[in-house]
Design an enzyme around this catalytic site. Sequence first.
Site, mmCIF file in Angstrom:
data_model
loop_
_atom_site.group_PDB
_atom_site.id
_atom_site.type_symbol
_atom_site.label_atom_id
_atom_site.label_comp_id
_atom_site.label_asym_id
_atom_site.label_seq_id
_atom_site.Cartn_x
_atom_site.Cartn_y
_atom_site.Cartn_z
ATOM 1 N N ASP A 179 0.867 -1.182 0.000
ATOM 2 C CA ASP A 179 0.000 0.000 0.000
ATOM 3 C C ASP A 179 0.904 1.232 0.000
ATOM 4 O O ASP A 179 1.683 1.455 0.948
ATOM 5 C CB ASP A 179 -0.906 -0.027 1.245
ATOM 6 C CG ASP A 179 -1.917 1.102 1.245
ATOM 7 O OD1 ASP A 179 -3.127 0.817 1.373
ATOM 8 O OD2 ASP A 179 -1.494 2.279 1.134
ATOM 9 N N ASN A 187 -1.364 12.849 -5.357
ATOM 10 C CA ASN A 187 -2.420 13.358 -6.256
ATOM 11 C C ASN A 187 -2.749 14.808 -5.932
ATOM 12 O O ASN A 187 -2.853 15.654 -6.826
ATOM 13 C CB ASN A 187 -3.709 12.542 -6.070
ATOM 14 C CG ASN A 187 -3.657 11.202 -6.778
ATOM 15 O OD1 ASN A 187 -2.975 11.047 -7.774
ATOM 16 N ND2 ASN A 187 -4.377 10.232 -6.245
ATOM 17 N N HIS A 192 -3.245 14.166 -10.634
ATOM 18 C CA HIS A 192 -3.471 12.742 -10.858
ATOM 19 C C HIS A 192 -2.514 12.099 -11.861
ATOM 20 O O HIS A 192 -2.142 10.933 -11.687
ATOM 21 C CB HIS A 192 -4.935 12.488 -11.238
ATOM 22 C CG HIS A 192 -5.834 12.469 -10.042
ATOM 23 N ND1 HIS A 192 -6.318 13.625 -9.464
ATOM 24 C CD2 HIS A 192 -6.288 11.446 -9.272
ATOM 25 C CE1 HIS A 192 -7.032 13.307 -8.404
ATOM 26 N NE2 HIS A 192 -7.040 11.991 -8.264
ATOM 27 N N ASP A 196 -0.707 8.654 -11.264
ATOM 28 C CA ASP A 196 -0.771 7.520 -12.206
ATOM 29 C C ASP A 196 0.637 7.029 -12.566
ATOM 30 O O ASP A 196 0.870 5.816 -12.682
ATOM 31 C CB ASP A 196 -1.498 7.930 -13.495
ATOM 32 C CG ASP A 196 -2.993 8.126 -13.270
ATOM 33 O OD1 ASP A 196 -3.473 7.783 -12.174
ATOM 34 O OD2 ASP A 196 -3.673 8.621 -14.191
ATOM 35 N N GLU A 222 -4.298 2.280 -4.919
ATOM 36 C CA GLU A 222 -2.826 2.369 -4.827
ATOM 37 C C GLU A 222 -2.282 1.153 -4.087
ATOM 38 O O GLU A 222 -1.273 1.236 -3.410
ATOM 39 C CB GLU A 222 -2.374 3.676 -4.161
ATOM 40 C CG GLU A 222 -3.334 4.285 -3.183
ATOM 41 C CD GLU A 222 -3.501 3.490 -1.870
ATOM 42 O OE1 GLU A 222 -4.422 2.642 -1.861
ATOM 43 O OE2 GLU A 222 -2.734 3.729 -0.921
HETATM 44 P P1 GH3 Z 1 -1.834 5.655 3.632
HETATM 45 O O1 GH3 Z 1 -0.372 5.925 3.842
HETATM 46 O O2 GH3 Z 1 -2.542 5.553 4.933
HETATM 47 O O3 GH3 Z 1 -2.063 4.480 2.775
HETATM 48 O O4 GH3 Z 1 -2.426 6.946 2.916
HETATM 49 P P2 GH3 Z 1 -2.966 7.101 1.449
HETATM 50 O O5 GH3 Z 1 -3.061 8.553 1.137
HETATM 51 O O6 GH3 Z 1 -2.122 6.296 0.504
HETATM 52 O O7 GH3 Z 1 -4.354 6.369 1.525
HETATM 53 P P3 GH3 Z 1 -5.794 6.821 1.083
HETATM 54 O O8 GH3 Z 1 -6.595 5.546 1.092
HETATM 55 O O9 GH3 Z 1 -6.283 7.964 1.907
HETATM 56 O O10 GH3 Z 1 -5.625 7.335 -0.395
HETATM 57 C C1 GH3 Z 1 -5.474 6.486 -1.501
HETATM 58 C C2 GH3 Z 1 -5.537 7.379 -2.720
HETATM 59 O O11 GH3 Z 1 -5.255 6.638 -3.916
HETATM 60 C C3 GH3 Z 1 -6.877 8.029 -2.907
HETATM 61 C C4 GH3 Z 1 -7.198 7.811 -4.359
HETATM 62 O O12 GH3 Z 1 -7.621 9.006 -4.962
HETATM 63 C C5 GH3 Z 1 -5.886 7.363 -4.957
HETATM 64 N N1 GH3 Z 1 -6.023 6.510 -6.123
HETATM 65 C C6 GH3 Z 1 -6.666 5.321 -6.221
HETATM 66 N N2 GH3 Z 1 -6.586 4.846 -7.498
HETATM 67 C C7 GH3 Z 1 -5.883 5.754 -8.220
HETATM 68 C C8 GH3 Z 1 -5.482 5.840 -9.589
HETATM 69 O O13 GH3 Z 1 -5.753 4.966 -10.423
HETATM 70 N N3 GH3 Z 1 -4.756 6.921 -9.977
HETATM 71 C C9 GH3 Z 1 -4.435 7.905 -9.095
HETATM 72 N N4 GH3 Z 1 -3.709 8.928 -9.546
HETATM 73 N N5 GH3 Z 1 -4.812 7.871 -7.809
HETATM 74 C C10 GH3 Z 1 -5.533 6.820 -7.351
HETATM 75 MG MG MG Z 2 -1.974 4.170 0.739
HETATM 76 MG MG MG Z 3 -4.846 2.028 0.517
#
Ligand code: GH3
Ligand code: MG
Ligand code: MG
Length: 319
Positions: A179, A187, A192, A196, A222
């Site tokens: 993770d 982002n 974004h 990506d 992610e």
């Molecule tokens: P943590 O260290 O606790 O894991 O914090 P985090 O910010 O990584 O976790 P959180 O779950 O708050 O955020 C995950 C983010 O991943 C939010 C979402 O917008 C982003 N995300 C998910 N899929 C994609 C994608 O395909 N592309 C992009 N650019 N961002 C994505």
């Molecule tokens: Mg995360």
């Molecule tokens: Mg996560």
Amino acid sequence: MSKPEQEARHQAIVLIDEAEPLRRLLEKRLKSARASVHCADDPQGAIDLIKKYAPDVVVLGLDRMDDSGYEMLRQIKETPETKDVHVMVISGMSNPQDKVAAFDLGAADYITKPFDMLELRVRVRVALQSRELVRMLGEQAQIDGLSGAYNRAHFDARLGELISGAERNRHVFSLAIFDLDKFKSINDTYGHPAGDAVIKGMAKLIRAECRTCDVPCRYGGEEFALLMPDTTPAQAVVVCERVRVKLSEMRWPHHPERQVTVSIGISGLTAGESVPDAATMIAAADKCLYQSKEGGRDQVTASLVDGTPVSAGEAAAAA
Ligand code: GH3
Ligand code: MG
Ligand code: MG
């Protein structure tokens, strides 16, 4: 991320006919640089060949209504490993009822004798092409579009296979869940497209650091998962530590000043442990991932499936 093989692969045809002269003729005319031909003259030999070569097309000679050929067609279509093959019937019987009977049993094509060799070759070629297309589409459906890693559906299927393999053959394996740390802020800060690019880069890094038999998947957002056959949790720690360190050292074109890190949780099945179901295996890895986050992120935590921690010493001994 290297994707599964997309080039046309070598194909196989199985040819089943009691009459040797026809078998010889067809073998000669259907063989090509792209497809090999394997011949059988009896039902059991045919089923064995189909299981062995997993052919794209079976050409089945079938001449009388009570012919064992009909029974063979039924058997091919009722055997789980052979039921999806494209069966082309060649027959001297030209009335519609015979054709319908063959199609009802699962034949995909029917050619009546006397046949034109050119037409037969073209029909076989078209069947091979459409089988190849279906195979490639099937592979594509298992791939995540952004990262090029396998998708969640593939992950679920492969985890199920590893669990069955562990039950049957007492194989060990490990699961790692990755993770990305504070990914939302990437982002939010850089946009974004920058996020990506990190997802693509992470997929490429995992692929580069694992073996070809390992299965890197995008678990969601992610998060990535890596299935590692024949790998103890201590050995999995070594692989994941490599990924963790290399990721933290990478410099990113969109944000060279901003390091990216990942937290990792591993659950592994060791010899002698009772085999878990998929949900238990994932829950154990998730628990370790949570500990990695709680411990300050940018770290690897591993346990056996029952939650027993894997110590740093065990991981060092596996290195
Ligand atoms: P943590 O260290 O606790 O894991 O914090 P985090 O910010 O990584 O976790 P959180 O779950 O708050 O955020 C995950 C983010 O991943 C939010 C979402 O917008 C982003 N995300 C998910 N899929 C994609 C994608 O395909 N592309 C992009 N650019 N961002 C994505
Ligand atoms: Mg995360
Ligand atoms: Mg996560």
